[in-house]
Design a protein around this motif. Structure first.
Motif, PDB file in Angstrom:
ATOM      1  N   ALA A 117     -98.763 -12.515  18.744  1.00 42.46           N
ATOM      2  CA  ALA A 117     -98.041 -13.762  19.010  1.00 42.46           C
ATOM      3  C   ALA A 117     -96.768 -13.578  19.823  1.00 42.46           C
ATOM      4  O   ALA A 117     -96.180 -14.562  20.274  1.00 42.46           O
ATOM      5  N   CYS A 118     -96.339 -12.328  20.028  1.00 40.88           N
ATOM      6  CA  CYS A 118     -95.014 -12.126  20.643  1.00 40.88           C
ATOM      7  C   CYS A 118     -95.021 -12.244  22.160  1.00 40.88           C
ATOM      8  O   CYS A 118     -93.951 -12.308  22.773  1.00 40.88           O
ATOM      9  N   GLY A 119     -96.191 -12.243  22.803  1.00 43.78           N
ATOM     10  CA  GLY A 119     -96.259 -12.452  24.241  1.00 43.78           C
ATOM     11  C   GLY A 119     -95.934 -11.251  25.104  1.00 43.78           C
ATOM     12  O   GLY A 119     -95.670 -11.394  26.298  1.00 43.78           O
ATOM     13  N   LEU A 120     -95.956 -10.057  24.543  1.00 44.85           N
ATOM     14  CA  LEU A 120     -95.634  -8.845  25.308  1.00 44.85           C
ATOM     15  C   LEU A 120     -96.859  -8.165  25.907  1.00 44.85           C
ATOM     16  O   LEU A 120     -96.732  -7.163  26.606  1.00 44.85           O
ATOM     17  N   GLY A 121     -98.026  -8.698  25.614  1.00 53.53           N
ATOM     18  CA  GLY A 121     -99.236  -8.120  26.192  1.00 53.53           C
ATOM     19  C   GLY A 121     -99.611  -6.791  25.556  1.00 53.53           C
ATOM     20  O   GLY A 121     -99.319  -6.525  24.384  1.00 53.53           O
ATOM     21  N   ARG A 122    -100.238  -5.919  26.359  1.00 52.83           N
ATOM     22  CA  ARG A 122    -100.797  -4.669  25.844  1.00 52.83           C
ATOM     23  C   ARG A 122     -99.731  -3.709  25.323  1.00 52.83           C
ATOM     24  O   ARG A 122    -100.002  -2.862  24.482  1.00 52.83           O
ATOM     25  N   GLU A 123     -98.511  -3.825  25.823  1.00 50.28           N
ATOM     26  CA  GLU A 123     -97.464  -2.893  25.397  1.00 50.28           C
ATOM     27  C   GLU A 123     -96.896  -3.207  24.022  1.00 50.28           C
ATOM     28  O   GLU A 123     -96.193  -2.399  23.425  1.00 50.28           O
ATOM     29  N   ALA A 124     -97.232  -4.371  23.491  1.00 54.28           N
ATOM     30  CA  ALA A 124     -96.593  -4.826  22.254  1.00 54.28           C
ATOM     31  C   ALA A 124     -96.852  -3.881  21.084  1.00 54.28           C
ATOM     32  O   ALA A 124     -95.955  -3.606  20.288  1.00 54.28           O
ATOM     33  N   THR A 125     -98.079  -3.380  20.965  1.00 52.40           N
ATOM     34  CA  THR A 125     -98.415  -2.544  19.812  1.00 52.40           C
ATOM     35  C   THR A 125     -97.601  -1.261  19.795  1.00 52.40           C
ATOM     36  O   THR A 125     -97.016  -0.886  18.776  1.00 52.40           O
ATOM     37  N   SER A 126     -97.531  -0.552  20.936  1.00 48.89           N
ATOM     38  CA  SER A 126     -96.778   0.705  20.976  1.00 48.89           C
ATOM     39  C   SER A 126     -95.290   0.454  20.759  1.00 48.89           C
ATOM     40  O   SER A 126     -94.607   1.269  20.120  1.00 48.89           O
ATOM     41  N   ARG A 127     -94.764  -0.664  21.248  1.00 44.96           N
ATOM     42  CA  ARG A 127     -93.349  -0.992  21.020  1.00 44.96           C
ATOM     43  C   ARG A 127     -93.095  -1.250  19.536  1.00 44.96           C
ATOM     44  O   ARG A 127     -92.051  -0.859  18.988  1.00 44.96           O
ATOM     45  N   ALA A 128     -94.054  -1.913  18.876  1.00 49.60           N
ATOM     46  CA  ALA A 128     -93.900  -2.181  17.446  1.00 49.60           C
ATOM     47  C   ALA A 128     -93.968  -0.893  16.640  1.00 49.60           C
ATOM     48  O   ALA A 128     -93.198  -0.695  15.698  1.00 49.60           O
ATOM     49  N   TRP A 129     -94.914   0.020  17.009  1.00 49.13           N
ATOM     50  CA  TRP A 129     -94.975   1.313  16.332  1.00 49.13           C
ATOM     51  C   TRP A 129     -93.635   2.033  16.448  1.00 49.13           C
ATOM     52  O   TRP A 129     -93.156   2.646  15.489  1.00 49.13           O
ATOM     53  N   HIS A 130     -93.031   1.984  17.635  1.00 50.75           N
ATOM     54  CA  HIS A 130     -91.751   2.669  17.843  1.00 50.75           C
ATOM     55  C   HIS A 130     -90.674   2.086  16.932  1.00 50.75           C
ATOM     56  O   HIS A 130     -89.880   2.840  16.343  1.00 50.75           O
ATOM     57  N   LEU A 131     -90.629   0.781  16.803  1.00 53.87           N
ATOM     58  CA  LEU A 131     -89.614   0.157  15.947  1.00 53.87           C
ATOM     59  C   LEU A 131     -89.861   0.448  14.468  1.00 53.87           C
ATOM     60  O   LEU A 131     -88.912   0.533  13.685  1.00 53.87           O
ATOM     61  N   LEU A 132     -91.124   0.635  14.090  1.00 55.09           N
ATOM     62  CA  LEU A 132     -91.408   1.067  12.721  1.00 55.09           C
ATOM     63  C   LEU A 132     -90.912   2.496  12.509  1.00 55.09           C
ATOM     64  O   LEU A 132     -90.415   2.842  11.439  1.00 55.09           O
ATOM     65  N   TRP A 133     -91.054   3.336  13.536  1.00 52.09           N
ATOM     66  CA  TRP A 133     -90.560   4.714  13.426  1.00 52.09           C
ATOM     67  C   TRP A 133     -89.038   4.741  13.306  1.00 52.09           C
ATOM     68  O   TRP A 133     -88.476   5.473  12.488  1.00 52.09           O
ATOM     69  N   THR A 134     -88.345   3.940  14.123  1.00 51.34           N
ATOM     70  CA  THR A 134     -86.876   3.960  14.095  1.00 51.34           C
ATOM     71  C   THR A 134     -86.318   3.249  12.868  1.00 51.34           C
ATOM     72  O   THR A 134     -85.134   3.386  12.569  1.00 51.34           O
TER      73      THR A 134
END
Length: 232
Positions: free
Chosen positions: A190-207
């Protein structure tokens, strides 16, 4: 008990000093005493962990130690850590020995940690570490590794720990998307970031800027929320 600590200076020179002289010395930033090397018949596994906390490589002598490095790297309270940087040498009468902590680390509030292996120690080792720690201002901790479902969850996240997966715009969008707890896949879609959204979310879970229930497996259906927006 006579105790001395072998370590390297900031310039890389070998030093052997009483532990009192190491009070305030940032061993967690010092070079390792030696780089582990593979050889025929070696039973442990040589590998290294690329720390997202410091950007440096942390040499590990086994997969267990590498899992411990992963957990330290994930810990938001740890500001800096390194392996193999000091050896505590002790002598008491005719007995003598040496202890090499698995890691030295520094917390964000300035505490210095000497992290020792979880294994039976020879007579005198525990007393030597405690005496050295009291003199040098270290807090002795047992080495911990991620247990149960946390290990595969962190191992998956760790693929996205590097700074290349950080993006200020994506961060703002995802934190807003997960201001209210919702399943990971739904928030990403739902966030509208396209294909990159998943890897960005994984990164924020890591941080740690996004979080979840770490006692359960991390799946696309896992409920995720922005830190500070804890579930009620």
């Amino acid at each position: 008990m006579d105790i001395q600590v072998l370590y390297r200076s900031a310039a890389g020179r070998s030093c052997l000093h009483d532990p009192e002289r190491l009070r305030g010395v940032p061993l967690e930033e010092r070079p390792a005493l030696s780089e582990p090397r593979a050889y025929k018949g070696r039973r442990s596994i040589l590998t290294k962990w690329s720390s997202s906390t410091t950007g440096l490589s942390v040499w590990c002598a086994s997969n267990v130690q590498m899992d411990a490095a992963m957990l330290l790297d994930f810990d938001r309270d740890i500001e800096c850590f390194q392996s193999g940087v000091a050896q505590v040498r002790w002598q008491k009468g005719n007995e003598h020995g040496a202890v090499q902590p698995a890691f030295f680390a520094r917390t964000r509030d300035g505490r210095r940690l000497a992290i020792v292996h979880q294994r039976p120690r020879a007579r005198g080792e525990e007393a030597a570490m405690q005496q050295a720690a009291e003199a040098a201002g270290w807090e002795v901790r047992q080495m911990e590794v991620p247990q149960g479902v946390l290990r595969p969850s962190l191992a998956r996240l760790a693929h996205f720990r590097a700074a290349e997966y950080a993006d200020p715009h994506a961060r703002e969008v995802l934190l807003k998307a997960f201001a209210e707890p919702q399943p990971l896949a739904m928030g990403v879609a739902a966030c509208g970031l396209g294909r990159e959204a998943t890897s960005r979310a994984w990164h924020l879970l890591w941080t740690g800027e996004l979080t979840t229930d770490w006692s359960a497996p991390l799946l696309p259906t896992s409920v995720v929320w922005a830190r500070g927006k804890e579930r009620t």
